[in-house]
Design an enzyme around this catalytic site. Structure first.
Site, PDB file in Angstrom:
ATOM      1  N   LYS A  65       0.805  -1.232   0.000  1.00  0.00           N
ATOM      2  CA  LYS A  65       0.000   0.000   0.000  1.00  0.00           C
ATOM      3  C   LYS A  65       0.836   1.280   0.000  1.00  0.00           C
ATOM      4  CE  LYS A  65      -3.835  -2.350   1.998  1.00  0.00           C
ATOM      5  NZ  LYS A  65      -4.882  -2.466   2.964  1.00  0.00           N
ATOM      6  N   ASP A 102      -9.834   1.691   3.112  1.00  0.00           N
ATOM      7  CA  ASP A 102      -9.748   0.847   4.314  1.00  0.00           C
ATOM      8  C   ASP A 102     -10.456   1.475   5.520  1.00  0.00           C
ATOM      9  OD1 ASP A 102      -8.394  -1.280   3.211  1.00  0.00           O
ATOM     10  OD2 ASP A 102      -6.408  -0.542   3.753  1.00  0.00           O
ATOM     11  N   ALA A 128       1.656  -0.633  12.541  1.00  0.00           N
ATOM     12  CA  ALA A 128       1.742   0.710  11.952  1.00  0.00           C
ATOM     13  C   ALA A 128       2.152   0.617  10.488  1.00  0.00           C
ATOM     14  CB  ALA A 128       2.721   1.556  12.753  1.00  0.00           C
ATOM     15  N   GLY A 129       1.610  -0.365   9.785  1.00  0.00           N
ATOM     16  CA  GLY A 129       1.896  -0.528   8.354  1.00  0.00           C
ATOM     17  C   GLY A 129       0.859   0.184   7.500  1.00  0.00           C
ATOM     18  N   GLY A 130       0.728  -0.255   6.264  1.00  0.00           N
ATOM     19  CA  GLY A 130      -0.174   0.394   5.310  1.00  0.00           C
ATOM     20  C   GLY A 130      -1.624   0.385   5.758  1.00  0.00           C
ATOM     21  N   ALA A 131      -2.069  -0.703   6.340  1.00  0.00           N
ATOM     22  CA  ALA A 131      -3.476  -0.784   6.770  1.00  0.00           C
ATOM     23  C   ALA A 131      -3.732   0.183   7.921  1.00  0.00           C
ATOM     24  CB  ALA A 131      -3.824  -2.205   7.176  1.00  0.00           C
ATOM     25  N   TYR A 217      -8.205 -11.987   8.079  1.00  0.00           N
ATOM     26  CA  TYR A 217      -9.323 -12.938   8.124  1.00  0.00           C
ATOM     27  C   TYR A 217      -8.832 -14.274   7.603  1.00  0.00           C
ATOM     28  CZ  TYR A 217      -9.413 -11.641   3.215  1.00  0.00           C
ATOM     29  OH  TYR A 217      -9.038 -11.391   1.924  1.00  0.00           O
TER      30      TYR A 217
HETATM   31  P1  NDP Z   1       2.160  -4.090   6.154  1.00  0.00           P
HETATM   32  O1  NDP Z   1       3.101  -5.091   5.654  1.00  0.00           O
HETATM   33  O2  NDP Z   1       2.123  -2.730   5.565  1.00  0.00           O
HETATM   34  O3  NDP Z   1       2.409  -3.871   7.747  1.00  0.00           O
HETATM   35  C1  NDP Z   1       2.524  -4.987   8.577  1.00  0.00           C
HETATM   36  C2  NDP Z   1       2.484  -4.546  10.039  1.00  0.00           C
HETATM   37  O4  NDP Z   1       2.447  -5.725  10.858  1.00  0.00           O
HETATM   38  C3  NDP Z   1       3.699  -3.745  10.489  1.00  0.00           C
HETATM   39  O5  NDP Z   1       3.291  -2.804  11.455  1.00  0.00           O
HETATM   40  C4  NDP Z   1       4.595  -4.836  11.131  1.00  0.00           C
HETATM   41  O6  NDP Z   1       5.453  -4.340  12.136  1.00  0.00           O
HETATM   42  C5  NDP Z   1       3.528  -5.692  11.781  1.00  0.00           C
HETATM   43  N1  NDP Z   1       3.914  -7.089  12.028  1.00  0.00           N
HETATM   44  C6  NDP Z   1       4.090  -8.081  11.121  1.00  0.00           C
HETATM   45  N2  NDP Z   1       4.370  -9.239  11.739  1.00  0.00           N
HETATM   46  C7  NDP Z   1       4.363  -8.974  13.074  1.00  0.00           C
HETATM   47  C8  NDP Z   1       4.566  -9.767  14.230  1.00  0.00           C
HETATM   48  N3  NDP Z   1       4.847 -11.076  14.154  1.00  0.00           N
HETATM   49  N4  NDP Z   1       4.457  -9.174  15.449  1.00  0.00           N
HETATM   50  C9  NDP Z   1       4.187  -7.856  15.545  1.00  0.00           C
HETATM   51  N5  NDP Z   1       3.972  -7.041  14.477  1.00  0.00           N
HETATM   52  C10 NDP Z   1       4.071  -7.605  13.251  1.00  0.00           C
HETATM   53  O7  NDP Z   1       0.718  -4.784   6.078  1.00  0.00           O
HETATM   54  P2  NDP Z   1      -0.712  -4.047   6.003  1.00  0.00           P
HETATM   55  O8  NDP Z   1      -0.691  -2.957   6.999  1.00  0.00           O
HETATM   56  O9  NDP Z   1      -1.058  -3.727   4.607  1.00  0.00           O
HETATM   57  O10 NDP Z   1      -1.701  -5.231   6.474  1.00  0.00           O
HETATM   58  C11 NDP Z   1      -1.799  -5.598   7.824  1.00  0.00           C
HETATM   59  C12 NDP Z   1      -2.902  -6.647   8.007  1.00  0.00           C
HETATM   60  O11 NDP Z   1      -4.182  -6.081   7.773  1.00  0.00           O
HETATM   61  C13 NDP Z   1      -2.766  -7.848   7.073  1.00  0.00           C
HETATM   62  O12 NDP Z   1      -3.089  -9.009   7.825  1.00  0.00           O
HETATM   63  C14 NDP Z   1      -3.838  -7.605   6.044  1.00  0.00           C
HETATM   64  O13 NDP Z   1      -4.328  -8.800   5.484  1.00  0.00           O
HETATM   65  C15 NDP Z   1      -4.910  -6.929   6.894  1.00  0.00           C
HETATM   66  N6  NDP Z   1      -5.825  -6.077   6.120  1.00  0.00           N
HETATM   67  C16 NDP Z   1      -7.152  -6.402   6.049  1.00  0.00           C
HETATM   68  C17 NDP Z   1      -8.037  -5.597   5.387  1.00  0.00           C
HETATM   69  C18 NDP Z   1      -9.480  -5.944   5.350  1.00  0.00           C
HETATM   70  O14 NDP Z   1     -10.191  -5.364   4.528  1.00  0.00           O
HETATM   71  N7  NDP Z   1      -9.969  -6.826   6.198  1.00  0.00           N
HETATM   72  C19 NDP Z   1      -7.611  -4.378   4.701  1.00  0.00           C
HETATM   73  C20 NDP Z   1      -6.210  -4.102   4.875  1.00  0.00           C
HETATM   74  C21 NDP Z   1      -5.352  -4.938   5.532  1.00  0.00           C
HETATM   75  P3  NDP Z   1       6.876  -3.659  11.749  1.00  0.00           P
HETATM   76  O15 NDP Z   1       6.562  -2.259  11.316  1.00  0.00           O
HETATM   77  O16 NDP Z   1       7.636  -3.712  13.018  1.00  0.00           O
HETATM   78  O17 NDP Z   1       7.462  -4.514  10.652  1.00  0.00           O
END
Ligand code: NDP
Length: 269
Positions: A65, A102, A128-131, A217
């Site tokens: 994203k 989102d 704190a990622g894209g979502a 999900y």
């Molecule tokens: P990103 O890759 O942009 O961000 C991932 C985030 O998860 C980061 O903050 C990362 O931390 C953290 N993370 C990953 N693994 C771990 C772990 N084992 N322990 C702690 N933190 C972790 O992904 P998105 O933000 O795009 O997506 C996040 C989730 O939201 C996904 O599961 C996605 O499927 C879901 N989603 C669902 C939607 C829906 O419509 N239902 C819409 C959008 C997303 P760090 O910064 O430290 O790497």
């Protein structure tokens, strides 16, 4: 037939093709929608190829994203604000417009489908990622009494505090520092559930009558949904409602018609 797709890595779990095909049937739109596995390093080239080959629009999911935000020529206000794009539309002049549906998807699921009110509630967002970027503004707009943001990489959570300062206050925190607090709603916006893993959260963070919501999900309850149930949540659900609602807003952007989400959500249960 107009061609659409969802791009992400991994993408095998995505229900977006089923949802958009149902929207198309319901609204009598002729289109195709597929899932394409795209690693971040080939995202830019894949996106260009898709549109050169006649594609009309894409959704971008984990972990693309923020890259999608960089690729588009124009942004809607909510995408500009969040710094992340989950929907791209090919405009008539050949440029790409980026949107982020989102936040509206999550808020519709929480407040309309699940009947929750967030006003005055203590909220914790994990990740704190894209979502997270897409949902933080709308969550602050719902007037919670507090919004804490915990992330594995502390600097990313800290950056969000400044980014959203004009909408409301975010308290960035580490997982370890959370133990003195309790929350009415805990939202898992990490991608940990995709590996059936749990972020490093301790027991005891959920207030009495609290709710847990996992953006991820899956067919079986996710690790975070199970955690919520173990912690006594009155409701612990995954993000399929958000998925359908955000998809409906993407569909509206592409096709100019808002599909009925209740029917599709029911079919996914
Ligand atoms: P990103 O890759 O942009 O961000 C991932 C985030 O998860 C980061 O903050 C990362 O931390 C953290 N993370 C990953 N693994 C771990 C772990 N084992 N322990 C702690 N933190 C972790 O992904 P998105 O933000 O795009 O997506 C996040 C989730 O939201 C996904 O599961 C996605 O499927 C879901 N989603 C669902 C939607 C829906 O419509 N239902 C819409 C959008 C997303 P760090 O910064 O430290 O790497």
């Amino acid at each position: 037939m107009d061609r659409y797709a969802v791009l992400g890595y991994p993408i095998g779990h995505s229900k977006s093709p089923i949802i958009h095909q149902q929207f198309a049937k319901q609204t009598k739109q002729a289109l195709s929608y597929e899932a394409i596995e795209v690693k971040p390093e080939v995202f830019s080239a894949t996106l260009e190829d898709f549109f050169h080959a006649g594609g009309k629009g894409v959704n971008c999911t984990v972990p693309l994203k923020e890259l999608a935000f960089e690729k588009v020529a124009q942004l809607t206000e909510r995408a500009q604000f969040s710094g992340a794009v989950n929907t791209i539309k090919l405009m008539d002049d050949g440029t790409l417009l980026g949107d982020n549906t989102d936040g509206v998807g999550l808020l519709t699921d929480l407040c309309v489908n699940l009947g929750l009110s967030l006003e005055g509630k203590r909220l914790l967002v994990l990740g704190a990622g894209g979502a997270a970027r897409g949902i933080l503004g709308p969550l602050l707009g719902a007037k919670p009494s507090a919004l804490f943001l915990a992330n594995r990489t502390a600097s990313k959570a800290e950056a969000m505090e400044a980014l959203f300062a004009s909408v409301g206050h975010i308290t960035p925190t580490s997982y370890e520092a959370l133990s003195d607090h309790q929350f009415d709603l805990i939202i898992n916006a990490t991608s940990a559930s995709l590996n059936d893993a749990l972020p490093a959260i301790n027991a005891g963070l959920l207030a009495a009558n609290g709710v847990c919501y996992d953006l991820a999900y899956s067919e079986q309850p996710t690790a975070f949904v199970r955690w919520g149930l173990d912690e006594g949540a009155r409701l612990s659900v995954d993000g399929r409602g958000m998925l359908v609602e955000q998809a409906a807003h993407a569909f509206k952007l592409w096709r100019g018609v808002m599909p009925d989400t209740a029917q599709v959500l029911e079919s996914l249960k």
